[in-house]
Design an enzyme around this catalytic site. Structure first.
Site, PDB file in Angstrom:
ATOM      1  N   THR A   1      16.244  17.667 -19.106  1.00 41.75           N
ATOM      2  CA  THR A   1      15.658  18.957 -18.535  1.00 41.75           C
ATOM      3  C   THR A   1      15.086  19.726 -19.769  1.00 41.75           C
ATOM      4  O   THR A   1      13.885  20.302 -19.778  1.00 41.75           O
ATOM      5  CB  THR A   1      17.003  20.012 -17.851  1.00 41.75           C
ATOM      6  OG1 THR A   1      17.544  18.867 -17.136  1.00 41.75           O
ATOM      7  CG2 THR A   1      16.442  21.068 -17.320  1.00 41.75           C
TER       8      THR A   1
ATOM      9  N   ASP B   1      25.646   9.905 -18.695  1.00 43.19           N
ATOM     10  CA  ASP B   1      25.071  10.959 -19.979  1.00 43.19           C
ATOM     11  C   ASP B   1      25.753  11.079 -21.091  1.00 43.19           C
ATOM     12  O   ASP B   1      25.593  10.984 -22.127  1.00 43.19           O
ATOM     13  CB  ASP B   1      24.623  12.278 -19.092  1.00 43.19           C
ATOM     14  CG  ASP B   1      23.313  12.072 -18.127  1.00 43.19           C
ATOM     15  OD1 ASP B   1      22.824  10.979 -18.477  1.00 43.19           O
ATOM     16  OD2 ASP B   1      22.857  13.042 -17.951  1.00 43.19           O
TER      17      ASP B   1
END
Length: 547
Positions: A115, A415
């Site tokens: 992001t 992640d």
């Protein structure tokens, strides 16, 4: 005036017809007439790419919002992971697609910050459009951004601190920081140790320079809560044991992995076997039975008591009669092993795949203290523990109360694993909470004062664009973004380079004391990839559609 101009039209027409095809209008003149000017194309590209950045900006940070993505088939995904959002988003503009690819590139390179990289790219594009409006040439902006990106990476290297893989606490803090911005953030204290232990088990900390995440198998099982997620030091198979009365638990297991079928041979699709009477039918059935029994006896002769059978598409890998014989001989069977899993299983169990019955022997088998079928919620899995001579592989059994939570837990653990992989590749940490970005703003602005001409403008614009990260963190946490970023700049100007936004307390604190850290590689990769993408977009002056 009107009268005199009227007769001139026919004379012009006459002269053009007299000239014949020499003065004839080219057929493709309308294509050139309709082409957008370079600045319009550039503006269109910048606006499209910025709209993608705005779409994911609200998902940044621990207090970021989640997106609900509904696909055309009705399936729903809830996530705040930038790469997942953009991957499932239907994007048609070519410049906007570049930001989707940017997010994928960050996911491959660092695994986290997907992001952040898009948000930074959006801010750099916004800064570029202001510089273009001042009349600065795109090439000058592009080259200045390249130099600014290199300088930023140098600054980040300077404010980082080295970390050893033996420092478990630092690794846990990095994994927790990544998990705290996810939907499953409340389980970060359980998932962070799993991620750290999984990576440490598949590498040699003294010599490793990378981590092959294919050595860590994530198996999703519906039921229970994310709390029930566990790291298996061995192997877990998604399939259950086959056969009605077959053994479900085997101690001192000798495991064989076969790639041939235990079922009667079949003819080719174009051929048929025609049977005239029941005696022929009876003979075929007897021969099939004898064929299967011979295979099972050969397997039993090698002392194999756990049999893994690869999935077959041409015929049944194992039929009911074979399962009956195998269960009578107390051999546990797990069928439908995917071809893609063969390498991982062989590495985990130290066994070798057996392609034909002739090669079935004791040295091809793997060994484990215990193989058992265990219940996980509404389904079952087969667990192998106490493997002799195990390879450097682990399995993680991921649990969740519903499919949405389960999928997000799987992405979050991936992640976290990537964050630890970053630390293996580049053993350095920096503070989180917007601290490195504000430090870059201060340092790059100072450096810009030593430059002259257009480059100074571009460097300063690059620096100010990085403010978007702390600004967005503050905005998403419900703080006053302008006041927060101003205070943060003040602290950093006074030399407090680890001061960051503490979103839990709504204050600016020394972020290292709050254990909010991230790998250096994540931030370096984000700035490098974002500036490369922005440079590519700036250099486009036309969009040409082909047939």
């Amino acid at each position: 005036m009107t009268q005199s101009s009227a007769p001139s039209a026919p004379s012009a027409a006459t002269s053009s017809s007299a000239a014949g095809s020499v003065l004839k209008k080219p057929s493709n003149v309308s294509a050139f007439k309709d082409r957008s000017k370079p600045e319009h194309v550039r503006d269109s590209n910048i606006i499209a790419a910025k709209s993608i950045a705005e779409a994911v900006r609200t998902s940044l940070g621990p207090k970021g919002m989640d997106k609900m993505i509904q696909s055309s088939d009705g399936s729903v995904t809830i996530t705040n992971d930038g790469a997942t959002i953009l991957k499932q988003m239907q994007v048609s503009h070519p410049a906007a697609k570049m930001l989707v690819e940017l997010s994928k590139a960050q996911d491959i390179e660092a695994g986290d910050g997907t992001t952040t990289v898009v948000v930074i790219a959006g801010a750099l594009l916004d800064a570029s459009s202001k510089l273009l409006a001042k009349g600065i040439h795109p090439t000058v902006i592009s080259e200045s951004f390249q130099r600014a990106s290199a300088k930023a990476r140098q600054v980040l290297q300077g404010i980082s601190h080295k970390v050893e893989l033996s420092d478990r606490q630092s690794l846990l803090q990095s994994a927790s920081t990544s998990l705290n911005s996810k939907v499953v953030s409340q389980f970060s204290s359980q998932l962070a140790p799993i991620a750290v232990d999984a990576v440490m088990k598949v590498i040699d900390p003294a010599t490793a320079t990378n981590v092959d995440l294919r050595d860590i198998k994530l198996i999703k099982k519906l039921g229970g809560t994310v709390d029930d997620t566990e790291l298996i030091d061995g192997l877990v198979l998604d399939q259950k044991a086959a056969g009605f009365d077959a053994p479900k638990k085997v101690e001192k297991a000798k495991i064989g992995l076969i790639q041939f079928c235990i079922s009667p041979p079949k003819t080719d699709m174009e051929n048929n076997v025609i049977i005239n009477d029941y005696t022929q039918m009876d003979r075929i059935l007897k021969e099939e039975r004898q064929y299967i029994l011979n295979i099972v006896k050969k397997i039993k002769a090698s002392n194999c008591n756990v049999l893994l059978i690869q999935k077959s598409i041409l015929r049944d890998a194992v039929n009911e009669l074979a399962l009956h014989f195998l269960s009578k001989m107390k051999i546990m069977v797990v069928k439908d092993i995917e071809r893609d899993d063969i390498e991982f299983i062989c590495k985990s169990l130290a066994c070798k795949p057996i392609a034909s019955l002739d090669h079935f022997s004791g040295e091809m088998l793997g060994y484990a203290d215990l193989v058992e079928e265990v219940s996980t919620g509404s389904s079952r899995v087969v667990k192998f523990t106490g493997v002799a001579n195990p390879g450097r592989t682990v399995s993680v059994l991921v649990r969740g109360s519903n499919r949405l939570v389960l999928d997000e837990a799987d992405r979050s653990i991936h992640d976290a694993l990537c964050v630890i992989r970053c630390l293996v590749k580049e053993r350095a940490l920096i503070a989180g909470g917007g601290a490195p970005e504000i430090e870059l703003v201060i340092r790059l602005s100072e450096y810009a004062n030593t430059l002259t001409g257009m480059e100074q403008y571009c460097f300063r614009a690059f620096a100010e664009a990085l403010e978007i990260v702390p600004y967005t963190l503050a905005e998403n946490a419900g703080l006053n973004p302008i006041a927060t970023v101003t205070e943060l700049r003040n602290r950093h100007a006074q030399g407090q380079y680890t001061a960051g936004i503490n979103v839990r307390k709504g204050l600016i604190t020394d972020i290292l004391e709050e254990n909010v850290v991230q790998p250096l590689l994540v931030s370096q990769s984000a700035i490098s990839l974002a500036s490369e993408t922005v440079r590519s977009i700036l250099k486009i002056d036309d969009i040409i559609n082909t047939a």
